[in-house]
Design a protein around this motif. Structure first.
Motif, PDB file in Angstrom:
ATOM      1  N   ALA A  43       1.423  -1.318  -0.379  1.00  0.00           N
ATOM      2  CA  ALA A  43       0.516  -0.226  -0.054  1.00  0.00           C
ATOM      3  C   ALA A  43       0.395   1.193  -0.409  1.00  0.00           C
ATOM      4  CB  ALA A  43      -0.750   0.322   1.175  1.00  0.00           C
ATOM      5  N   ALA A  44       2.335   1.286   0.932  1.00  0.00           N
ATOM      6  CA  ALA A  44       2.955   2.541   0.144  1.00  0.00           C
ATOM      7  C   ALA A  44       3.368   2.861  -0.583  1.00  0.00           C
ATOM      8  CB  ALA A  44       3.655   2.216   1.659  1.00  0.00           C
ATOM      9  N   LEU A  45       3.835   1.216  -1.233  1.00  0.00           N
ATOM     10  CA  LEU A  45       3.817   1.379  -2.167  1.00  0.00           C
ATOM     11  C   LEU A  45       3.973   1.962  -3.673  1.00  0.00           C
ATOM     12  CD1 LEU A  45       6.807   0.868  -3.909  1.00  0.00           C
ATOM     13  CD2 LEU A  45       6.131  -1.457  -5.306  1.00  0.00           C
ATOM     14  N   LEU A  46       2.708   1.784  -3.906  1.00  0.00           N
ATOM     15  CA  LEU A  46       0.933   2.009  -4.307  1.00  0.00           C
ATOM     16  C   LEU A  46       0.797   3.537  -4.526  1.00  0.00           C
ATOM     17  CD1 LEU A  46      -1.155   1.575  -6.620  1.00  0.00           C
ATOM     18  CD2 LEU A  46      -2.553   1.179  -4.489  1.00  0.00           C
ATOM     19  N   ALA A  47       0.425   4.531  -2.364  1.00  0.00           N
ATOM     20  CA  ALA A  47       0.647   5.755  -2.751  1.00  0.00           C
ATOM     21  C   ALA A  47       2.020   6.270  -3.194  1.00  0.00           C
ATOM     22  CB  ALA A  47       0.247   5.499  -0.817  1.00  0.00           C
ATOM     23  N   LEU A  48       2.688   5.573  -3.167  1.00  0.00           N
ATOM     24  CA  LEU A  48       4.031   6.547  -3.498  1.00  0.00           C
ATOM     25  C   LEU A  48       4.225   7.017  -4.779  1.00  0.00           C
ATOM     26  CD1 LEU A  48       6.799   7.999  -3.578  1.00  0.00           C
ATOM     27  CD2 LEU A  48       7.710   5.692  -3.581  1.00  0.00           C
ATOM     28  N   VAL A  49       4.063   5.543  -5.982  1.00  0.00           N
ATOM     29  CA  VAL A  49       3.755   5.553  -7.215  1.00  0.00           C
ATOM     30  C   VAL A  49       2.299   7.035  -7.642  1.00  0.00           C
ATOM     31  CG1 VAL A  49       2.569   4.272  -9.389  1.00  0.00           C
ATOM     32  CG2 VAL A  49       4.469   3.679  -7.727  1.00  0.00           C
ATOM     33  N   LEU A  50       1.392   6.627  -6.926  1.00  0.00           N
ATOM     34  CA  LEU A  50       0.236   7.762  -7.473  1.00  0.00           C
ATOM     35  C   LEU A  50       0.534   8.818  -6.924  1.00  0.00           C
ATOM     36  CD1 LEU A  50      -3.038   5.852  -5.450  1.00  0.00           C
ATOM     37  CD2 LEU A  50      -2.304   5.672  -8.151  1.00  0.00           C
ATOM     38  N   CYS A  51       1.334   9.225  -6.409  1.00  0.00           N
ATOM     39  CA  CYS A  51       1.765  10.685  -5.947  1.00  0.00           C
ATOM     40  C   CYS A  51       3.173  11.356  -6.526  1.00  0.00           C
ATOM     41  CB  CYS A  51       2.761  10.634  -4.295  1.00  0.00           C
ATOM     42  SG  CYS A  51       1.542  10.051  -3.028  1.00  0.00           S
ATOM     43  N   SER A  52       4.175  10.404  -7.408  1.00  0.00           N
ATOM     44  CA  SER A  52       4.641  10.594  -8.201  1.00  0.00           C
ATOM     45  C   SER A  52       4.195  11.010  -9.554  1.00  0.00           C
ATOM     46  CB  SER A  52       5.797   9.425  -8.590  1.00  0.00           C
ATOM     47  OG  SER A  52       5.322   8.564  -8.896  1.00  0.00           O
TER      48      SER A  52
END
Length: 175
Positions: A43-52
């Protein structure tokens, strides 16, 4: 061996199994007590990808919106210029009419037909209504020269002629 049943070893075994059950229950309570966080690594990785992605797409989206507004402005400018071209075409067609040319020559240059008598009055009733510095107050050659300068610049004199040409022959000559 019924006495064996109450022997110390049997009691120790029974107490041991009871103690083991208590320990097991206590451990299971401790395991359940600390709750795991809902934010996992995925979930943290997904949030990071979405923000980028949001950050990466913000500038191009802004550019796209700015270009669309510029395109709209250019379309409006093209429409205004097309209207100006149409006005100038109408004015050109008016200048092809000999009656209009004669009317403009009489107004601007104070020209007369042979046999006509022209009069210029100073401070007449008509001159009081006319603003000072009007074209009829100046000599014809100055009006001609200023008309050429205005045509070279393409400013207000052409627009006035275009309006008069669009208004019709009767309205253009009346003041």
């Amino acid at each position: 061996m019924p006495a064996d049943r109450f022997s110390t070893t049997a009691r120790l075994r029974a107490l041991g199994s009871q103690a083991a059950e208590r320990v097991y229950r206590a451990q299971s309570r401790r395991v359940r007590a600390p709750r795991r966080s809902r934010l996992t690594g995925r979930a943290a990785l997904l949030a990071l990808v979405l923000c980028s992605l949001v950050v990466a797409l913000a500038y191009p989206l802004r550019q796209y919106i700015a270009q669309q507004s510029e395109i709209d402005e250019l379309r409006q400018e093209a429409e205004r210029r097309q209207e100006r071209v149409e006005d100038l075409r109408r004015l050109k067609a008016r200048w092809q009419d000999p009656a209009f040319v004669e009317q403009r020559a009489r107004e601007r240059l104070h020209m007369l037909r042979p046999g006509e008598t022209g009069y210029l009055t100073e401070r007449g009733a008509e001159d009081e209504r006319r603003p000072q510095g009007d074209a009829s107050d100046r000599p014809w050659y100055r009006n001609l020269w200023e008309g050429l300068d205005a045509a070279d610049r393409g400013d207000a004199a052409d627009r006035d002629d275009a309006r008069r040409g669009a208004a019709g022959p009767n309205e253009a000559g009346s003041r």
